[in-house]
Design a protein around this motif. Structure first.
Motif, PDB file in Angstrom:
ATOM      1  N   GLU B 120      23.660 -82.100  17.405  1.00 56.46           N
ATOM      2  CA  GLU B 120      23.346 -83.307  18.171  1.00 56.46           C
ATOM      3  C   GLU B 120      21.886 -83.319  18.623  1.00 56.46           C
ATOM      4  OE1 GLU B 120      25.946 -81.347  18.640  1.00 56.46           O
ATOM      5  OE2 GLU B 120      27.745 -82.565  18.332  1.00 56.46           O
ATOM      6  N   MET B 121      21.329 -82.157  18.933  1.00 55.22           N
ATOM      7  CA  MET B 121      19.903 -82.088  19.293  1.00 55.22           C
ATOM      8  C   MET B 121      19.040 -82.522  18.107  1.00 55.22           C
ATOM      9  SD  MET B 121      19.579 -78.369  21.139  1.00 55.22           S
ATOM     10  CE  MET B 121      20.729 -77.815  22.398  1.00 55.22           C
ATOM     11  N   VAL B 122      19.425 -82.041  16.931  1.00 55.72           N
ATOM     12  CA  VAL B 122      18.666 -82.344  15.722  1.00 55.72           C
ATOM     13  C   VAL B 122      18.770 -83.831  15.381  1.00 55.72           C
ATOM     14  CG1 VAL B 122      18.576 -81.907  13.228  1.00 55.72           C
ATOM     15  CG2 VAL B 122      18.785 -79.995  14.822  1.00 55.72           C
ATOM     16  N   ALA B 123      19.969 -84.375  15.494  1.00 56.76           N
ATOM     17  CA  ALA B 123      20.139 -85.811  15.255  1.00 56.76           C
ATOM     18  C   ALA B 123      19.297 -86.597  16.245  1.00 56.76           C
ATOM     19  CB  ALA B 123      21.617 -86.191  15.381  1.00 56.76           C
ATOM     20  N   ALA B 124      19.323 -86.164  17.495  1.00 57.32           N
ATOM     21  CA  ALA B 124      18.609 -86.886  18.557  1.00 57.32           C
ATOM     22  C   ALA B 124      17.119 -86.953  18.265  1.00 57.32           C
ATOM     23  CB  ALA B 124      18.863 -86.204  19.905  1.00 57.32           C
ATOM     24  N   MET B 356      18.160 -77.677  10.610  1.00 60.14           N
ATOM     25  CA  MET B 356      19.361 -76.872  10.870  1.00 60.14           C
ATOM     26  C   MET B 356      19.332 -75.557  10.089  1.00 60.14           C
ATOM     27  SD  MET B 356      21.584 -78.476  12.936  1.00 60.14           S
ATOM     28  CE  MET B 356      23.282 -78.068  12.496  1.00 60.14           C
ATOM     29  N   GLY B 357      18.376 -75.420   9.165  1.00 59.82           N
ATOM     30  CA  GLY B 357      18.260 -74.189   8.388  1.00 59.82           C
ATOM     31  C   GLY B 357      18.960 -74.225   7.052  1.00 59.82           C
ATOM     32  N   LEU B 358      19.231 -75.428   6.546  1.00 60.38           N
ATOM     33  CA  LEU B 358      19.987 -75.550   5.292  1.00 60.38           C
ATOM     34  C   LEU B 358      19.087 -75.764   4.080  1.00 60.38           C
ATOM     35  CD1 LEU B 358      22.953 -77.845   6.366  1.00 60.38           C
ATOM     36  CD2 LEU B 358      23.036 -75.405   5.843  1.00 60.38           C
ATOM     37  N   PRO B 359      19.538 -75.305   2.902  1.00 57.93           N
ATOM     38  CA  PRO B 359      18.830 -75.539   1.635  1.00 57.93           C
ATOM     39  C   PRO B 359      19.122 -76.949   1.152  1.00 57.93           C
ATOM     40  CG  PRO B 359      20.837 -74.311   1.238  1.00 57.93           C
ATOM     41  CD  PRO B 359      20.745 -74.485   2.726  1.00 57.93           C
ATOM     42  N   MET B 360      18.412 -77.899   1.718  1.00 54.41           N
ATOM     43  CA  MET B 360      18.827 -79.304   1.599  1.00 54.41           C
ATOM     44  C   MET B 360      18.312 -79.960   0.329  1.00 54.41           C
ATOM     45  SD  MET B 360      20.754 -80.906   3.678  1.00 54.41           S
ATOM     46  CE  MET B 360      21.484 -82.524   3.545  1.00 54.41           C
ATOM     47  N   GLY B 361      19.216 -80.639  -0.348  1.00 49.92           N
ATOM     48  CA  GLY B 361      18.883 -81.456  -1.502  1.00 49.92           C
ATOM     49  C   GLY B 361      19.393 -82.868  -1.296  1.00 49.92           C
ATOM     50  N   CYS B 362      19.246 -83.690  -2.332  1.00 50.94           N
ATOM     51  CA  CYS B 362      19.661 -85.083  -2.192  1.00 50.94           C
ATOM     52  C   CYS B 362      20.083 -85.655  -3.543  1.00 50.94           C
ATOM     53  CB  CYS B 362      18.512 -85.914  -1.619  1.00 50.94           C
ATOM     54  SG  CYS B 362      18.934 -87.645  -1.294  1.00 50.94           S
ATOM     55  N   ASP B 363      21.131 -86.472  -3.497  1.00 56.05           N
ATOM     56  CA  ASP B 363      21.449 -87.324  -4.632  1.00 56.05           C
ATOM     57  C   ASP B 363      20.810 -88.673  -4.314  1.00 56.05           C
ATOM     58  OD1 ASP B 363      22.434 -88.581  -6.816  1.00 56.05           O
ATOM     59  OD2 ASP B 363      24.551 -88.164  -6.422  1.00 56.05           O
ATOM     60  N   VAL B 364      19.634 -88.892  -4.878  1.00 53.83           N
ATOM     61  CA  VAL B 364      18.901 -90.141  -4.662  1.00 53.83           C
ATOM     62  C   VAL B 364      19.619 -91.216  -5.472  1.00 53.83           C
ATOM     63  CG1 VAL B 364      16.699 -91.296  -5.078  1.00 53.83           C
ATOM     64  CG2 VAL B 364      16.729 -88.935  -4.237  1.00 53.83           C
ATOM     65  N   CYS B 365      20.370 -92.081  -4.795  1.00 60.30           N
ATOM     66  CA  CYS B 365      21.282 -92.930  -5.566  1.00 60.30           C
ATOM     67  C   CYS B 365      21.671 -94.211  -4.842  1.00 60.30           C
ATOM     68  CB  CYS B 365      22.534 -92.140  -5.925  1.00 60.30           C
ATOM     69  SG  CYS B 365      23.509 -91.648  -4.491  1.00 60.30           S
ATOM     70  N   TYR B 366      22.301 -95.111  -5.595  1.00 65.11           N
ATOM     71  CA  TYR B 366      22.782 -96.377  -5.050  1.00 65.11           C
ATOM     72  C   TYR B 366      23.920 -96.874  -5.928  1.00 65.11           C
ATOM     73  CZ  TYR B 366      20.041 -98.484  -8.834  1.00 65.11           C
ATOM     74  OH  TYR B 366      19.526 -98.800 -10.066  1.00 65.11           O
ATOM     75  N   THR B 367      24.693 -97.782  -5.373  1.00 67.90           N
ATOM     76  CA  THR B 367      25.805 -98.375  -6.113  1.00 67.90           C
ATOM     77  C   THR B 367      25.436 -99.801  -6.502  1.00 67.90           C
ATOM     78  OG1 THR B 367      26.804 -99.225  -4.098  1.00 67.90           O
ATOM     79  CG2 THR B 367      27.467 -97.024  -4.786  1.00 67.90           C
ATOM     80  N   ASN B 368      26.243-100.374  -7.362  1.00 70.14           N
ATOM     81  CA  ASN B 368      25.918-101.711  -7.859  1.00 70.14           C
ATOM     82  C   ASN B 368      26.262-102.824  -6.887  1.00 70.14           C
ATOM     83  OD1 ASN B 368      24.650-101.220 -10.355  1.00 70.14           O
ATOM     84  ND2 ASN B 368      26.604-100.518 -11.159  1.00 70.14           N
ATOM     85  N   HIS B 369      26.914-102.497  -5.778  1.00 70.43           N
ATOM     86  CA  HIS B 369      27.122-103.542  -4.773  1.00 70.43           C
ATOM     87  C   HIS B 369      26.152-103.392  -3.599  1.00 70.43           C
ATOM     88  CE1 HIS B 369      29.793-100.294  -3.745  1.00 70.43           C
ATOM     89  NE2 HIS B 369      30.335-100.883  -2.709  1.00 70.43           N
TER      90      HIS B 369
END
Lengths: 256, 460
Positions: B120-124, B356-369
């Motif tokens: 919650e601190m990190v989100a804040a 948070m200390g995580l090996p963070m990646g991303c699925d850079v993506c979108y849907t057709n709607h």
């Protein structure tokens, strides 16, 4: 295909509709392939806005038509909560009885998929369910998967099979999923459902194969009196039952 | 507890910390759907002012989901490291934002701080940061993990090769995998989302991936992205499982919607650790997350979706994962409506995961709607690359033909390597060189498929 003749992209492209072996320009994709992709994207966007035409289902008897609380396609896309609830009028249109299963053809995010695949799967699965008390067919407009729970509750069915259009893809905008839920009630968790996905005519699962898997799931669920993640598909054929994960059930892939 | 702020003589009042967090979030469709978004943009700015003045210690006492009924809250509170927290214990959220951006605060300092920060601190703090701040701070942080190669090293960016097929055809999957390897993709993982979760089918895919890896001696890890309980069964049957995958969320109820709990994740973690299949490291878990997952399961407990998302990272970090990625645009426009919202969320998720200390990646993506297209994805991939992301997902020609959405293309990984100088994991890079798939300038050659003709199984 391993040694002779040598592998070519043309040969490999016969194994998958994925965009493999695309010509390049520098690091990236050639312009022609980029433009083809943009064309496919716009076509898929159009499929999202299509509506379900009951008269084109060619059903032997008129189905019970219901709609969710979403008033139009735009609200349907933005408000999944409304797509999971029956409109007041629709709730009253469901005659209560005692049924083992109700089948629902639902537009989801591709009305065209439900229109093309729904009647075919239905015709294929019926002969496999001798002795089952089957409720009148329901056609649902602007429906999410969970709308089936309320439909089954209203009809008094022990199980619901939602036959629902998946969100359109670039290669195929007419892919349908089946979501089978035993003992459905309002608030049923996604982990309580089993799914058979990718039913379509562009290299996807055939209606017959889907019907076979569905019949197995239905019979097993009836025997064990539950569905969902604990009901593992241990059949020998490709069974297409899907676990909930972010890339599957949580998603609105099938208009959940 | 109530909170307030005064701006221009106007007083803004908030009924709870949860409400301050939700109102302070940038506008997005999912928070509106949940009924937790700021009803007015002025209230959003008022909430940010209130949030800036809240001491970080407050987050240890006021939790968004009750400790007694939610095991994710218990995990967050019970694993909080007071010693690591000490350097920022006197700060407000606003202080933390400025401190993170200070020149003197480097990656080592932030890595040491991670166990002291709650989700919650990190989100804040992320809600008080502009997009460039999210990039600048994330870029300072290095999270190194390893299995059969090393991910997260400075100047490196991994990629997941995602060769999905609508009916899990083995030759079809192999063909898409071949395409990716010839384009230098796949060091983070070759990861398949199966269309079916039939157990025999799952075993066939896992064995095929292993055969390819062994045959060509590729320093990668493979993964079948099936439910954790299926992977447990595969391990019981001695299938060659490298990584255990699971989608996770930020509340106990939402995780129950996925059919999981912390205990089943622990069981799978222990089982995968016992296999000892990693050669250069022992990180064996792979998690996916995404804003909106808790709301989708109707288990968000009145939290905004970004706060709920960071709580999923608290779950992830309990299991020392090799890889974590947000599937940012996948969950649909009811959560992230358009390219603007997807891009912001992608930057938030990466920043929060790293902090948070995580090996963070991303699925850079979108849907057709969704109101988005490939141009939005180009923007996000370049921003995330600048932010030092651990890995990105890529599929053939950006089109996932099984999941019906658009991600990055294998080619995009090459574009990023060329534009930003980011390289593949060293072990994988050495393999690409040894196999002569790259030229003297480090560019991927136009490699013909016949180079790995043995990769394609003869039949299904």
């Amino acid at each position: 295909m391993t040694d002779d003749p040598p592998l070519t992209w043309r040969g490999l492209q016969a194994t998958t509709s994925a965009r493999i072996g695309l010509p390049r320009a520098g690091n990236t994709i050639s312009g022609a392939a980029v433009r083809e992709f943009q064309y496919a994207h716009v076509r898929a966007r159009h499929a999202v806005s299509a509506t379900l035409d009951t008269s084109r289902l060619n059903l032997p008897q008129p189905p019970i038509a219901v709609e969710s609380r979403a008033r139009d396609r735009e609200e349907y896309v933005r408000r999944p909560d409304l797509g999971r609830q029956l409109s007041d009028g629709s709730r009253e249109s469901l005659p209560h009885g005692r049924y083992d299963v109700v089948f629902v053809i639902a537009d989801g995010l591709s009305a065209l998929a439900a229109q093309q695949q729904g009647p075919a799967v239905l015709a294929a699965v019926m002969p496999l369910l001798a002795g089952w008390r089957i409720a009148p067919l329901v056609v649902a407009h602007r429906a999410r998967v969970a709308l089936g729970d309320e439909i089954a509750t209203g009809l008094g069915a022990r199980c619901v099979v939602m036959m629902i259009g998946e969100r359109p893809g670039l290669r195929c905008a007419e892919s349908m999923s089946l979501y089978m839920t035993w003992n459905p009630r309002i608030g049923t968790r996604d982990s309580g459902r089993n799914c058979i996905s990718n039913i379509h005519g562009h290299g996807g699962l055939s209606a017959m194969a889907a019907a076979n898997s569905l019949a197995w799931l239905l019979k097993t669920a009836r025997m064990r009196n539950y569905s969902g993640v604990d009901l593992k598909d241990e059949t020998c054929t490709i069974g297409q039952t899907v676990r909930p994960d972010l890339h599957k059930m949580l998603s609105d892939k099938s208009g959940k | 507890m109530s909170y307030h702020a005064v701006l221009g003589g106007e007083k803004f009042c908030f009924s709870s910390l949860k409400q301050v967090l939700a109102y302070a979030s940038p506008y997005r469709s999912g928070d509106e759907l949940a009924g937790v978004a700021a009803p007015d943009p002025l209230l959003r700015i008022g909430a940010r002012e209130a949030l800036a003045n809240i001491p970080l210690r407050t987050f240890l006492n006021e939790v968004p989901v009750p400790y007694e009924t939610d095991e994710v809250t218990r995990l967050i509170i019970d694993s909080h490291d007071a010693t690591a927290f000490a350097p920022v214990a006197h700060m407000t959220v606003g202080d933390l934002r400025d401190w993170l951006l200070d020149h003197e605060i480097d990656g080592a300092t932030l890595a040491a701080l991670a166990p002291g920060l709650t989700a919650e601190m990190v989100a804040a703090v992320s809600k008080l940061m502009r997009n460039q701040d999210l990039v600048a701070v994330a870029r300072k942080i290095t999270v190194r993990t390893a299995f059969r190669n090393t991910q997260g090293l400075p100047g490196r960016m991994g990629s997941r090769l995602q060769p999905n097929h609508p009916v899990d055809s083995l030759p079809g999957i192999a063909a898409s995998m071949l395409d990716g390897l010839l384009l230098g993709v796949g060091d983070a993982v070759v990861g398949i989302n199966p269309a079916s979760d039939n157990m025999a089918n799952a075993g066939d895919i896992v064995h095929m991936l292993e055969d390819v890896r062994v045959r060509y001696d590729i320093p990668i890890q493979t993964c079948l992205l099936t439910h954790v309980t299926n992977t447990l069964r595969l391990m019981e049957r001695n299938a060659p499982v490298d990584l255990v995958f699971q989608s996770i969320s930020g509340t106990q109820d939402a995780n129950a919607g996925f059919g999981i709990s912390l205990s089943v994740l622990s069981e799978a973690y222990m089982a995968s650790q016992s296999l000892g299949r990693g050669t250069v490291g022992t990180n064996t878990m792979y998690f996916e997350t995404g804003q909106g997952s808790a709301l989708s399961a109707n288990a968000h407990h009145g939290m905004d979706q970004q706060t709920a998302e960071v709580r999923a990272y608290a779950v992830a970090r309990a299991f020392s994962p090799l890889l974590v990625n947000t599937v940012v645009g996948f969950i649909g426009p009811e959560y992230l409506y358009d390219g603007r919202q997807i891009i912001r969320a992608g930057l938030e998720d990466h920043f929060c995961g790293k902090l948070m200390g995580l090996p963070m990646g991303c699925d850079v993506c979108y849907t057709n709607h969704a109101e988005a297209d490939q141009d939005d994805m180009d923007n996000l991939m370049m921003l995330l690359c600048t932010a030092g992301i651990n890995f990105l997902i890529a599929v053939p020609g950006s089109d996932d033909i099984m999941l019906n959405y658009q991600s990055l293309s294998y080619h995009d990984i090459q574009t990023l390597r060329s534009l930003f100088g980011v390289r593949a994991a060293p072990e994988f890079e050495a393999w690409l060189v040894a196999r002569e798939l790259v030229d003297a300038k480090g560019r991927m050659r136009i490699n013909p498929p016949g180079l790995f003709s043995g990769m394609i199984p003869c039949n299904d």
